[in-house]
Design a protein around this motif. Structure first.
Motif, PDB file in Angstrom:
ATOM      1  N   UNK A  76       0.937  -1.036   0.082  1.00  0.00           N
ATOM      2  CA  UNK A  76       0.011  -0.061   0.052  1.00  0.00           C
ATOM      3  C   UNK A  76       0.845   1.307  -0.260  1.00  0.00           C
ATOM      4  N   UNK A  77       1.965   0.922  -0.154  1.00  0.00           N
ATOM      5  CA  UNK A  77       3.136   2.163  -0.071  1.00  0.00           C
ATOM      6  C   UNK A  77       2.682   3.315  -0.907  1.00  0.00           C
ATOM      7  N   UNK A  78       2.408   3.065  -2.437  1.00  0.00           N
ATOM      8  CA  UNK A  78       2.072   4.009  -3.252  1.00  0.00           C
ATOM      9  C   UNK A  78       0.636   4.671  -3.160  1.00  0.00           C
ATOM     10  N   UNK A  79      -0.258   3.960  -2.349  1.00  0.00           N
ATOM     11  CA  UNK A  79      -1.429   4.791  -1.903  1.00  0.00           C
ATOM     12  C   UNK A  79      -1.498   5.543  -0.765  1.00  0.00           C
ATOM     13  N   UNK A  80      -0.677   5.656  -0.039  1.00  0.00           N
ATOM     14  CA  UNK A  80      -0.629   6.322   1.169  1.00  0.00           C
ATOM     15  C   UNK A  80      -0.760   7.972   0.908  1.00  0.00           C
ATOM     16  N   UNK A  81      -1.589   8.599   1.460  1.00  0.00           N
ATOM     17  CA  UNK A  81      -1.494  10.040   1.260  1.00  0.00           C
ATOM     18  C   UNK A  81      -1.129  10.790   2.721  1.00  0.00           C
ATOM     19  N   UNK A  82      -0.890  12.011   2.580  1.00  0.00           N
ATOM     20  CA  UNK A  82      -0.607  12.978   3.858  1.00  0.00           C
ATOM     21  C   UNK A  82      -1.704  13.011   4.858  1.00  0.00           C
ATOM     22  N   UNK A  83      -2.896  12.964   4.309  1.00  0.00           N
ATOM     23  CA  UNK A  83      -4.352  13.010   4.982  1.00  0.00           C
ATOM     24  C   UNK A  83      -4.461  11.677   5.850  1.00  0.00           C
ATOM     25  N   UNK A  84      -4.115  10.569   5.179  1.00  0.00           N
ATOM     26  CA  UNK A  84      -4.044   9.354   6.039  1.00  0.00           C
ATOM     27  C   UNK A  84      -3.147   9.133   7.164  1.00  0.00           C
ATOM     28  N   UNK A  85      -1.863   9.893   7.005  1.00  0.00           N
ATOM     29  CA  UNK A  85      -0.873   9.770   8.133  1.00  0.00           C
ATOM     30  C   UNK A  85      -1.260  10.899   8.981  1.00  0.00           C
ATOM     31  N   UNK A  86      -1.985  11.995   8.561  1.00  0.00           N
ATOM     32  CA  UNK A  86      -2.397  12.843   9.589  1.00  0.00           C
ATOM     33  C   UNK A  86      -3.380  12.462  10.455  1.00  0.00           C
ATOM     34  N   UNK A  87      -4.366  11.474   9.997  1.00  0.00           N
ATOM     35  CA  UNK A  87      -5.169  10.724  10.533  1.00  0.00           C
ATOM     36  C   UNK A  87      -4.748   9.775  11.400  1.00  0.00           C
ATOM     37  N   UNK A  88      -3.839   9.042  11.109  1.00  0.00           N
ATOM     38  CA  UNK A  88      -3.192   8.035  12.010  1.00  0.00           C
ATOM     39  C   UNK A  88      -2.500   8.625  13.198  1.00  0.00           C
TER      40      UNK A  88
END
Length: 476
Positions: free
Chosen positions: A50-62
């Motif tokens: 899933x490396x190429x599918x990760x966005x900045x918003x996903x990491x911020x939510x995490x």
């Protein structure tokens, strides 16, 4: 069989990226609780999908769901991701930290470093090297703060991206001090994975800055942990082969590069490493006087990248200096990008020696002027010097007539009148004797086997000695 597995596959695909990121955290927690690195390795394998599918918003939510609002590293994480978020712009401290379900009170060091690693990988994938370089300064301080064995595999990857950003930013000198400190800490704490990773990074650093003596000294003074991950071991052997090739130790370099290719992971992501290792192997074979197998150049994965090396191999095989010069002119930029241009220049002498050997087999007598024409040399004096060097190295069995300016092939003598058969026979005897000695050593049992019986025998012998001594004293 397929109908049973389809629901599981579709269920995995239906998970959002955030849910998959959240599923990594329990695995890391289990790895800490059970002190088992297999859970962390499983996380890395799943993250690659899933490396190429990760966005900045996903990491911020995490980060929002994982960290408490007052955690010290939250500001650095949010600050690194906010410029690339597509949400409505907010201040660094107001990124969804006021949600009702935010009840996290503490974060383990393993999860903290893992989230930093996710941010590193995201910034590297989107090409934001400047942001990654600035963010890595905080990561270095974070790694100095934590010192736990459950962080070994995570911080080993973190150091890779720290070095990679410094390499792209052309700041290879300043990063050496941090790498040396990391190597010292990992060695003292017996951190195998980080130690192996940092050693390979230091070797790459020295090679890129042409500090070959420093790299050789590092290899001599450290002990590389070969029980590390196979990919890191393969990388170490590749750099070691590079150093030994530059230092003219071609036989050792050939063994190292073969080991690197064998240990190379059989995945698409390792394609670049396989190409670089194969290129170096071809040059080492040519420098040792061997001609690589032509089947290597027909591999569909390597065909395009090995085209310049195929031309160089052709020039060496035919002994044609004109083809060699044309290959340098046509593919010079490609060879310089591969950092192999200087090694290819060493093959010029091999091309000339091959040409002289072919000429000596074709002609009984030939003038030095004709040799200049055939080998495209500058003058007869250069040709005479090269032929004399070839005779000294044992490449050809000819003589030079300096007064009349020609060379003449000597008559082929009976090989059994020379010492060659004796030397070959001696080599084979030594090999058989060494094989016999190794076989005898392999059949010896370890001393720990049957230790109890051995101890019982010693006690029985002691009692027997005491009885004999008693009988002698009593004059029986």
């Amino acid at each position: 069989m397929t109908s049973v597995e389809e629901p599981a596959i579709t269920e995995i695909k239906e998970k959002s990226v955030l849910q998959q990121l959240e599923s990594f955290l329990p695995l890391i927690t289990n790895s800490v609780a059970k002190f088992d690195p297999r859970y962390v390795l499983r996380v890395f394998r799943q993250h690659a999908a899933i490396r190429r599918e990760i966005k900045a918003d996903d990491l911020l939510d995490l980060i929002n769901k994982t960290y408490p609002t007052t955690f010290p590293t939250v500001e650095n994480l949010v600050g690194a991701l906010t410029p690339f978020s597509k949400k409505i712009s907010k201040t660094d401290t107001d990124v969804d930290m006021d949600s009702d379900d935010h009840t996290v009170t503490e974060v383990s060091p393993e999860i903290d470093v893992f989230v930093h690693l996710m941010v590193q990988i995201y910034l590297y994938d989107i090409g934001e090297i400047k942001a990654l370089y600035a963010f890595n300064k905080n990561v270095i301080e974070l790694l100095k703060k934590y010192n736990r064995r459950t962080l070994d595999y995570i911080q080993a990857k973190a150091w890779y991206y720290i070095f990679r950003s410094s390499e792209i930013a052309k700041d290879l000198i300043n990063i050496r001090a941090d790498l040396m400190n990391a190597l010292r800490t990992a060695t003292l704490s017996h951190d195998t994975e980080t130690r192996a990773s940092v050693i390979t990074l230091l070797l790459r650093n020295y090679i890129l800055t042409n500090d070959i003596n420093q790299a050789y000294n590092l290899v001599e003074k450290i002990e590389f942990p070969f029980e590390a991950t196979t990919s890191i071991v393969a990388r170490y052997h590749y750099y070691l082969a590079k150093i030994q090739t530059i230092q003219l130790d071609y036989s050792s370099a050939n063994e190292c590069i073969i080991t690197a290719i064998r240990k190379c992971p059989q995945t698409k992501n390792a394609k670049g490493f396989l190409q670089s290792a194969t290129k170096l192997q071809i040059l080492i074979q040519l420098l040792t006087g061997e001609i690589p197998e032509l089947s290597q150049f027909d591999d569909p994965i390597l065909f395009k990248s090995l085209r310049p090396y195929a031309e160089v191999t052709k020039a060496v095989r035919l002994g044609d200096l004109k083809i060699f010069n044309n290959a340098l002119k046509t593919y010079g930029d490609h060879l310089k990008n591969d950092k192999n241009y200087n090694l290819v220049l060493r093959l010029r002498e091999n091309v000339i020696k091959t040409g002289i050997r072919i000429i000596s087999l074709s002609y009984k007598r030939i003038s030095l002027k004709d040799i200049c024409i055939k080998l495209h040399l500058d003058n007869e004096l250069t040709a005479e010097y090269i032929v004399a060097k070839a005779i000294k190295d044992g490449v050809v069995d000819i003589s030079i007539n300096h007064t009349k300016g020609y060379i003449e092939s000597l008559d082929v003598s009976d090989v059994y009148t020379t010492k060659a058969p004796q030397a070959e026979f001696d080599r084979r005897i030594k090999f058989c004797m060494q094989l016999n000695n190794d076989s005898v050593k392999a059949m010896r049992y370890p001393m720990t086997t049957g230790r109890e019986k051995f101890d019982d025998d010693n006690e029985a012998r002691q009692r027997e000695q005491e009885l004999l001594q008693f009988l002698q004293e009593e004059d029986f």
